[in-house]
Structure formats: C-alpha cells, structure tokens
Design an enzyme around this catalytic site. Structure first.
Site, PDB file in Angstrom:
ATOM      1  N   GLY A 109       0.596  -1.117   0.454  1.00 17.86           N
ATOM      2  CA  GLY A 109      -0.296   0.143  -0.081  1.00 17.86           C
ATOM      3  C   GLY A 109       0.883   1.503  -0.387  1.00 17.86           C
ATOM      4  O   GLY A 109       0.386   2.547  -0.922  1.00 17.86           O
ATOM      5  N   CYS A 110       1.753   1.244   0.590  1.00 16.70           N
ATOM      6  CA  CYS A 110       2.925   2.347   0.544  1.00 16.70           C
ATOM      7  C   CYS A 110       3.637   2.652  -0.523  1.00 16.70           C
ATOM      8  O   CYS A 110       4.207   4.114  -0.871  1.00 16.70           O
ATOM      9  CB  CYS A 110       3.651   2.272   2.341  1.00 16.70           C
ATOM     10  SG  CYS A 110       2.692   1.668   3.708  1.00 16.70           S
TER      11      CYS A 110
END
Length: 155
Positions: A44-45
């Site tokens: 996600g990051c």
C-alpha cells in the site's frame, strides 16, 4: 486530530539526504501535501508513493511540495526513494513525535501506524485531512483536487 482551519504544527525532521526539513520554511512560499504512511516498501505504501511520484509534476504546477513521513530510518527512506525514483522528500520520524503532534491515529486495532494526508496551504493552514488505511492512492487524487480547488478559489 487536527481540524480544518487549524494552523499546522511546525516541526523539523531529517530527509533522505540528511538535510533538515522544517515546515515553517515553506510558509509564504508553497502549499505542502504532508502524508503519513505506515512503512517503506510495503504494497500500500509503495502504491501511494508511486502515485505521488507519477503526479508529482502536477503538484509542483499547483504550487505544492509533497512530503512523506514514516517512522522508518533515513537509510530505509534512502533505499525506498532510490528503488522507486521518488522525487520528493521522505522524512524520518523515528520516535513518532511528529505523528503524535499531528494526532495521526494508529490503524488495524492499534497495531500499525495510520495513513493520513494533510493539505496545508502556503499560509500554514490545514485545508484538508484524509484518513484511510486501505485507499492509499485515493490520498493522491484527493490532495490534488483540493489544491485545484484552492487555486480556483484564489483567482
């Protein structure tokens, strides 16, 4: 958490190059998209950072600097920046002091640091707050739209 219209708290943190980034130095010059994220090189990051990277010129054209903050070390940020060719600074908040200052909540039953984006205008006022752990790339789209709206209302 901070509210819309609040003055963004000042802070100083080190960048991937070891230089100090001080929020107050941006006042009167440009808006800041300050995004807090859980951890370098996680799915996600990475998606969020790469989305900011891919639209970075749009943010620059809108008079804003993008700044990412996590508790990872400067060395971790350096690897993450190089691996994904990130053109904006990542700040090492290793003790979590800035995360606390901005009252960024923890996520997933308090296990992970949260994902929150603040749009701060060039006068240092918080104009937008987006808190979503799962919609990582939405942070980018929302921040960009807020800057477009701010620019339109200024003319």
């Amino acid at each position: 958490m901070l509210h819309l219209g609040d003055t963004a708290p000042d802070f100083t943190l080190k960048t991937t190059t070891g230089e100090a980034f001080r929020l107050a130095d941006q006042r009167g010059k440009r808006a800041v998209v300050l995004y807090f994220y859980p951890k370098d090189d996680t799915p996600g990051c990475t998606a969020e950072a790469c989305s900011f990277r891919d639209q970075y010129q749009d943010f620059q054209d809108l008079g804003a600097e993008v700044v990412g903050v996590s508790s990872d070390s400067e060395a971790s940020h350096q690897k993450f920046t190089q691996k994904h060719r990130l053109p904006f600074p990542l700040l090492a908040d290793t003790g979590g002091q800035v995360r606390k200052l901005y009252e960024v909540p923890r996520a997933l039953l308090g296990i992970l640091p949260g994902r929150v984006t603040f749009v701060i205008d060039k006068e240092g006022v918080v104009r937008y707050i987006f808190n979503s752990m799962n919609r990582a790339t939405d942070h980018v789209a929302h921040a960009r739209q807020v800057l477009i709206d701010l620019q339109a209302s200024a003319t």
